[in-house]
Motif scaffolding. Structure first.
Motif, PDB file in Angstrom:
ATOM      1  N   ILE A  43       0.830  -1.206   0.000  1.00  0.00           N
ATOM      2  CA  ILE A  43       0.000   0.000   0.000  1.00  0.00           C
ATOM      3  C   ILE A  43       0.866   1.259   0.000  1.00  0.00           C
ATOM      4  CG2 ILE A  43      -1.945  -1.144   1.120  1.00  0.00           C
ATOM      5  CD1 ILE A  43      -1.197   0.225   3.715  1.00  0.00           C
ATOM      6  N   ASP A  44       0.335   2.301  -0.631  1.00  0.00           N
ATOM      7  CA  ASP A  44       0.976   3.607  -0.707  1.00  0.00           C
ATOM      8  C   ASP A  44      -0.023   4.670  -0.271  1.00  0.00           C
ATOM      9  OD1 ASP A  44       3.653   3.190  -2.215  1.00  0.00           O
ATOM     10  OD2 ASP A  44       2.220   2.181  -3.514  1.00  0.00           O
ATOM     11  N   PHE A  45       0.391   5.581   0.587  1.00  0.00           N
ATOM     12  CA  PHE A  45      -0.384   6.784   0.864  1.00  0.00           C
ATOM     13  C   PHE A  45       0.480   7.747   1.668  1.00  0.00           C
ATOM     14  CE2 PHE A  45      -1.489   3.978   4.461  1.00  0.00           C
ATOM     15  CZ  PHE A  45      -1.285   4.804   5.555  1.00  0.00           C
ATOM     16  N   SER A  46       0.069   8.988   1.697  1.00  0.00           N
ATOM     17  CA  SER A  46       0.709   9.977   2.555  1.00  0.00           C
ATOM     18  C   SER A  46      -0.379  10.804   3.228  1.00  0.00           C
ATOM     19  CB  SER A  46       1.654  10.886   1.761  1.00  0.00           C
ATOM     20  OG  SER A  46       0.938  11.598   0.772  1.00  0.00           O
ATOM     21  N   ILE A  47      -0.062  11.319   4.404  1.00  0.00           N
ATOM     22  CA  ILE A  47      -1.009  12.130   5.165  1.00  0.00           C
ATOM     23  C   ILE A  47      -0.324  13.446   5.514  1.00  0.00           C
ATOM     24  CG2 ILE A  47      -2.344  12.313   7.297  1.00  0.00           C
ATOM     25  CD1 ILE A  47      -2.676   9.293   7.233  1.00  0.00           C
ATOM     26  N   GLU A  51      -4.388  17.064   8.621  1.00  0.00           N
ATOM     27  CA  GLU A  51      -5.500  16.276   8.084  1.00  0.00           C
ATOM     28  C   GLU A  51      -6.140  15.415   9.171  1.00  0.00           C
ATOM     29  OE1 GLU A  51      -5.646  14.861   3.737  1.00  0.00           O
ATOM     30  OE2 GLU A  51      -3.605  14.384   4.383  1.00  0.00           O
ATOM     31  N   VAL A  52      -7.416  15.104   8.973  1.00  0.00           N
ATOM     32  CA  VAL A  52      -8.106  14.064   9.741  1.00  0.00           C
ATOM     33  C   VAL A  52      -8.568  13.033   8.719  1.00  0.00           C
ATOM     34  CG1 VAL A  52      -9.987  13.481  11.304  1.00  0.00           C
ATOM     35  CG2 VAL A  52      -8.885  15.717  11.474  1.00  0.00           C
ATOM     36  N   VAL A  53      -7.984  11.849   8.772  1.00  0.00           N
ATOM     37  CA  VAL A  53      -8.205  10.828   7.748  1.00  0.00           C
ATOM     38  C   VAL A  53      -8.840   9.599   8.380  1.00  0.00           C
ATOM     39  CG1 VAL A  53      -7.115   9.360   5.997  1.00  0.00           C
ATOM     40  CG2 VAL A  53      -6.223  11.659   6.422  1.00  0.00           C
ATOM     41  N   GLY A  54      -9.945   9.137   7.803  1.00  0.00           N
ATOM     42  CA  GLY A  54     -10.575   7.901   8.248  1.00  0.00           C
ATOM     43  C   GLY A  54      -9.982   6.720   7.507  1.00  0.00           C
ATOM     44  N   CYS A 228     -14.034  13.496   9.447  1.00  0.00           N
ATOM     45  CA  CYS A 228     -13.056  13.321   8.374  1.00  0.00           C
ATOM     46  C   CYS A 228     -13.461  14.027   7.086  1.00  0.00           C
ATOM     47  CB  CYS A 228     -12.854  11.829   8.078  1.00  0.00           C
ATOM     48  SG  CYS A 228     -12.330  10.875   9.516  1.00  0.00           S
ATOM     49  N   ARG A 229     -12.469  14.585   6.442  1.00  0.00           N
ATOM     50  CA  ARG A 229     -12.675  15.136   5.101  1.00  0.00           C
ATOM     51  C   ARG A 229     -12.108  14.199   4.035  1.00  0.00           C
ATOM     52  NH1 ARG A 229     -12.085  19.023   8.721  1.00  0.00           N
ATOM     53  NH2 ARG A 229      -9.830  18.823   8.861  1.00  0.00           N
ATOM     54  N   ARG A 230     -11.347  13.213   4.479  1.00  0.00           N
ATOM     55  CA  ARG A 230     -10.726  12.263   3.547  1.00  0.00           C
ATOM     56  C   ARG A 230     -10.806  10.874   4.160  1.00  0.00           C
ATOM     57  NH1 ARG A 230      -4.212  11.927   2.878  1.00  0.00           N
ATOM     58  NH2 ARG A 230      -4.086   9.989   1.653  1.00  0.00           N
ATOM     59  N   ILE A 231     -10.983   9.872   3.318  1.00  0.00           N
ATOM     60  CA  ILE A 231     -10.978   8.502   3.804  1.00  0.00           C
ATOM     61  C   ILE A 231     -10.074   7.626   2.939  1.00  0.00           C
ATOM     62  CG2 ILE A 231     -13.251   8.550   4.890  1.00  0.00           C
ATOM     63  CD1 ILE A 231     -14.412   7.230   2.478  1.00  0.00           C
ATOM     64  N   LEU A 232      -9.485   6.652   3.606  1.00  0.00           N
ATOM     65  CA  LEU A 232      -8.751   5.565   2.947  1.00  0.00           C
ATOM     66  C   LEU A 232      -9.555   4.303   3.201  1.00  0.00           C
ATOM     67  CD1 LEU A 232      -5.182   6.497   4.168  1.00  0.00           C
ATOM     68  CD2 LEU A 232      -5.740   6.132   1.770  1.00  0.00           C
ATOM     69  N   LEU A 240      -8.623   0.513  -1.647  1.00  0.00           N
ATOM     70  CA  LEU A 240      -9.615   0.558  -2.720  1.00  0.00           C
ATOM     71  C   LEU A 240      -9.951   1.990  -3.115  1.00  0.00           C
ATOM     72  CD1 LEU A 240     -12.249  -2.068  -1.491  1.00  0.00           C
ATOM     73  CD2 LEU A 240     -10.207  -2.446  -2.876  1.00  0.00           C
ATOM     74  N   TYR A 241      -9.873   2.890  -2.152  1.00  0.00           N
ATOM     75  CA  TYR A 241     -10.263   4.271  -2.415  1.00  0.00           C
ATOM     76  C   TYR A 241      -9.485   5.195  -1.500  1.00  0.00           C
ATOM     77  CZ  TYR A 241     -13.078   8.523  -2.683  1.00  0.00           C
ATOM     78  OH  TYR A 241     -13.488   9.820  -2.843  1.00  0.00           O
TER      79      TYR A 241
END
Length: 334
Positions: A43-47, A51-54, A228-232, A240-241
């Motif tokens: 998996i790849d992502f950055s925060i 941010e508040v990420v779900g 949250c304004r963003r979700i993983l 998936l998203y």
């Protein structure tokens, strides 16, 4: 600026089990076979800071394993994680001491408080462990006491606290030393409605006023919609998203559902075609139609008016919970 950077992060669990086999015709032997499970799959992502990420997914999707990798509890099979901060980025599992000063962690099912001590003494010990200067400790504690309404049970032993009170204590302990990054793992599990709103309000205020970056895992989608304004979205170890909450609804549910109850004799079968709108019969006798979000519902009414009399109609907008359920249902069925 990215506070967390995750690249090709992978965790594979290997379990060895005994398997019965035959050797010739006289003896039965047991051999050992390895069973591999890919819990987190490249998996790849950055925060970014602030941010508040779900971080969402069903049981077994890989959420808890990811959190354990991010907090340095587990070593990955491959890939890397970097957490930014003073002195440069750290890799969690290689430098847990430096990482500890950059993160706060709250697990809904486990407490970091001292069970037999009054809550205030747990705070004193946390301040000592993290070398919090006395003026900063006094200031932070005063702010947390007010925001989380801690005073009524501040001198009560932790073992005597209710679940909601203990959660508020854990949140205070996690932010007492001003970590820029907060991991929350099911922070509202088991709480009543009022306690949940207290926790959500505190997290929101900490993010807005203190710019605390938050990664939240939860099964309560009301937490996500509130904070949250963003979700993983993760399943079977893969993302998936990754994007806005509204974007997920628009992508996976570009429609609104219309429930219709007809007067008089009902059509035969379980499907009803009204001028190109196809409805399915519900168990209560109503018909469920899907209408595009930008498509006026009155077109369905006009089509129904050609041969049927509508007695009752209601429009059901897709929310985050319904979209996630539908997405996982489609993946299971597919």
């Amino acid at each position: 600026m990215a506070l967390i950077t995750v690249r090709q992060l992978t965790k594979e669990y290997v379990r060895t089990k005994a398997v019965q086999g035959r050797f010739g015709t006289l003896r039965t032997l047991f051999t050992r076979e390895k069973e591999r499970t890919l819990a987190v799959d490249h998996i790849d992502f950055s925060i970014d800071e602030g941010e508040v990420v779900g971080y969402l997914g069903p049981n077994g999707a890989g959420k808890s394993t990811t959190i354990k990798l991010l907090t340095g509890v587990l070593w990955p099979t491959s890939g890397t994680v970097e957490v930014a901060g003073p002195g440069g980025p750290v890799v969690p599992w290689r430098d847990r001491q430096n990482l500890a000063r950059r993160i706060g962690v709250v697990f809904g099912q486990r407490s970091q408080l001292w069970w037999d001590l009054p809550l205030i003494e747990s705070f004193t010990l946390v301040a000592a462990l993290y070398d919090v200067p006395a003026p900063r400790y006094t200031s932070n504690l005063a702010r947390l006491r007010k925001l989380l309404e801690l005073d009524p049970f501040l001198h009560t032993p932790v073992r005597q606290l209710s679940l909601g009170q203990r959660m508020r204590g854990d949140l205070a302990a996690a932010l007492l030393y001003d970590p820029p990054l907060l991991y929350l793992d099911e922070p509202t599990v088991g709480l009543d409605v009022l306690a949940k709103e207290t926790v959500r309000g505190f997290v929101d205020e900490s993010n807005r006023s203190g710019r605390t970056t938050v990664l939240l895992t939860t099964h309560d989608l009301a937490d996500v919609e509130r904070l949250c304004r963003r979700i993983l979205l993760i399943d079977h170890g893969r993302v998936l998203y990754d994007g806005a909450v509204d974007g997920l609804v628009a992508r996976f549910a570009p429609y609104q559902e219309v429930l219709v109850r007809l007067d008089g004799d009902q059509p035969d079968g379980d499907r009803l075609d009204l001028g190109g709108f196809v409805g399915e019969r519900e168990h209560d006798g109503r018909w469920r139609f899907r209408v595009g979000r930008d498509e006026p519902v009155h077109r369905l009414l006009a089509a129904a008016g050609d041969g049927w009399q509508i007695r009752e109609l209601s429009v059901v907008e897709s929310n985050l919970e319904s979209v996630v359920k539908e997405l996982y249902r489609e993946r299971r069925d597919g």
